[in-house]
Design a protein around this motif. Structure first.
Motif, PDB file in Angstrom:
ATOM      1  N   TYR A  10      36.887 139.335   7.562  1.00 29.69           N
ATOM      2  CA  TYR A  10      35.768 139.388   8.508  1.00 29.69           C
ATOM      3  C   TYR A  10      36.137 138.833   9.878  1.00 29.69           C
ATOM      4  CZ  TYR A  10      32.869 140.646   4.603  1.00 29.69           C
ATOM      5  OH  TYR A  10      32.346 141.303   3.527  1.00 29.69           O
ATOM      6  N   SER A  11      37.389 138.477  10.081  1.00 29.01           N
ATOM      7  CA  SER A  11      37.814 137.923  11.364  1.00 29.01           C
ATOM      8  C   SER A  11      37.786 138.977  12.461  1.00 29.01           C
ATOM      9  CB  SER A  11      39.219 137.335  11.247  1.00 29.01           C
ATOM     10  OG  SER A  11      39.169 136.165  10.458  1.00 29.01           O
ATOM     11  N   GLY A  12      37.818 138.511  13.705  1.00 29.88           N
ATOM     12  CA  GLY A  12      37.609 139.371  14.857  1.00 29.88           C
ATOM     13  C   GLY A  12      38.771 140.212  15.317  1.00 29.88           C
ATOM     14  N   GLU A  20      40.502 131.529   8.687  1.00 33.33           N
ATOM     15  CA  GLU A  20      41.401 131.588   7.542  1.00 33.33           C
ATOM     16  C   GLU A  20      40.770 130.826   6.389  1.00 33.33           C
ATOM     17  OE1 GLU A  20      45.695 131.917   9.749  1.00 33.33           O
ATOM     18  OE2 GLU A  20      44.935 129.918   9.331  1.00 33.33           O
ATOM     19  N   VAL A  21      40.970 131.339   5.175  1.00 33.52           N
ATOM     20  CA  VAL A  21      40.368 130.761   3.979  1.00 33.52           C
ATOM     21  C   VAL A  21      41.467 130.461   2.964  1.00 33.52           C
ATOM     22  CG1 VAL A  21      38.731 131.165   2.102  1.00 33.52           C
ATOM     23  CG2 VAL A  21      38.281 132.117   4.365  1.00 33.52           C
ATOM     24  N   ALA A  22      41.330 129.332   2.281  1.00 35.34           N
ATOM     25  CA  ALA A  22      42.249 128.983   1.196  1.00 35.34           C
ATOM     26  C   ALA A  22      41.446 128.789  -0.081  1.00 35.34           C
ATOM     27  CB  ALA A  22      43.022 127.706   1.516  1.00 35.34           C
ATOM     28  N   ASP A  33      40.091 127.353  11.562  1.00 30.23           N
ATOM     29  CA  ASP A  33      40.220 128.238  12.719  1.00 30.23           C
ATOM     30  C   ASP A  33      41.708 128.527  12.887  1.00 30.23           C
ATOM     31  OD1 ASP A  33      40.436 129.377  15.253  1.00 30.23           O
ATOM     32  OD2 ASP A  33      39.056 127.965  16.187  1.00 30.23           O
ATOM     33  N   SER A  34      42.089 129.796  12.917  1.00 31.67           N
ATOM     34  CA  SER A  34      43.505 130.128  13.006  1.00 31.67           C
ATOM     35  C   SER A  34      44.140 129.690  14.321  1.00 31.67           C
ATOM     36  CB  SER A  34      43.723 131.635  12.806  1.00 31.67           C
ATOM     37  OG  SER A  34      43.113 132.350  13.850  1.00 31.67           O
ATOM     38  N   PRO A  41      40.689 121.195   7.971  1.00 31.26           N
ATOM     39  CA  PRO A  41      39.873 122.311   7.488  1.00 31.26           C
ATOM     40  C   PRO A  41      38.516 121.819   6.980  1.00 31.26           C
ATOM     41  CG  PRO A  41      41.524 121.744   5.858  1.00 31.26           C
ATOM     42  CD  PRO A  41      41.798 120.886   7.067  1.00 31.26           C
ATOM     43  N   LEU A  42      37.550 122.720   6.972  1.00 31.70           N
ATOM     44  CA  LEU A  42      36.265 122.444   6.353  1.00 31.70           C
ATOM     45  C   LEU A  42      36.415 122.703   4.864  1.00 31.70           C
ATOM     46  CD1 LEU A  42      33.953 124.313   8.880  1.00 31.70           C
ATOM     47  CD2 LEU A  42      34.420 121.857   8.784  1.00 31.70           C
ATOM     48  N   ILE A  43      35.917 121.795   4.036  1.00 31.76           N
ATOM     49  CA  ILE A  43      36.067 121.885   2.589  1.00 31.76           C
ATOM     50  C   ILE A  43      34.708 122.185   1.960  1.00 31.76           C
ATOM     51  CG2 ILE A  43      36.815 120.659   0.504  1.00 31.76           C
ATOM     52  CD1 ILE A  43      39.057 121.100   2.551  1.00 31.76           C
TER      53      ILE A  43
END
Length: 63
Positions: A10-12, A20-22, A33-34, A41-43
């Motif tokens: 879903y990135s722009g 980015e997702v882990a 944020d890449s 990171p937000l957890i």
């Protein structure tokens, strides 16, 4: 914890607004944020993250 991030579908794209997702760590979803890969990171709890993504897909945050 060593997160393995991947770019969200879903990135722009060319606009440079990438998320980015882990999901490689059991019981955790991490988002960053890449443009700032060394930032914290937000957890999220996996269930809460899934609910959030579902809300985004449903357009609940569209203005």
């Amino acid at each position: 914890m060593k997160f393995e991030f991947r770019k969200s579908s879903y990135s722009g794209g060319a606009s440079g607004t990438c998320v980015e997702v882990a999901s490689n760590v059991p019981g955790v979803r991490a988002v960053r944020d890449s443009k700032n890969p060394s930032g914290t990171p937000l957890i999220f709890d996996p269930d809460k993250f899934t609910a959030f993504v579902g809300s985004v897909k449903a357009g609940r945050f569209d203005h």
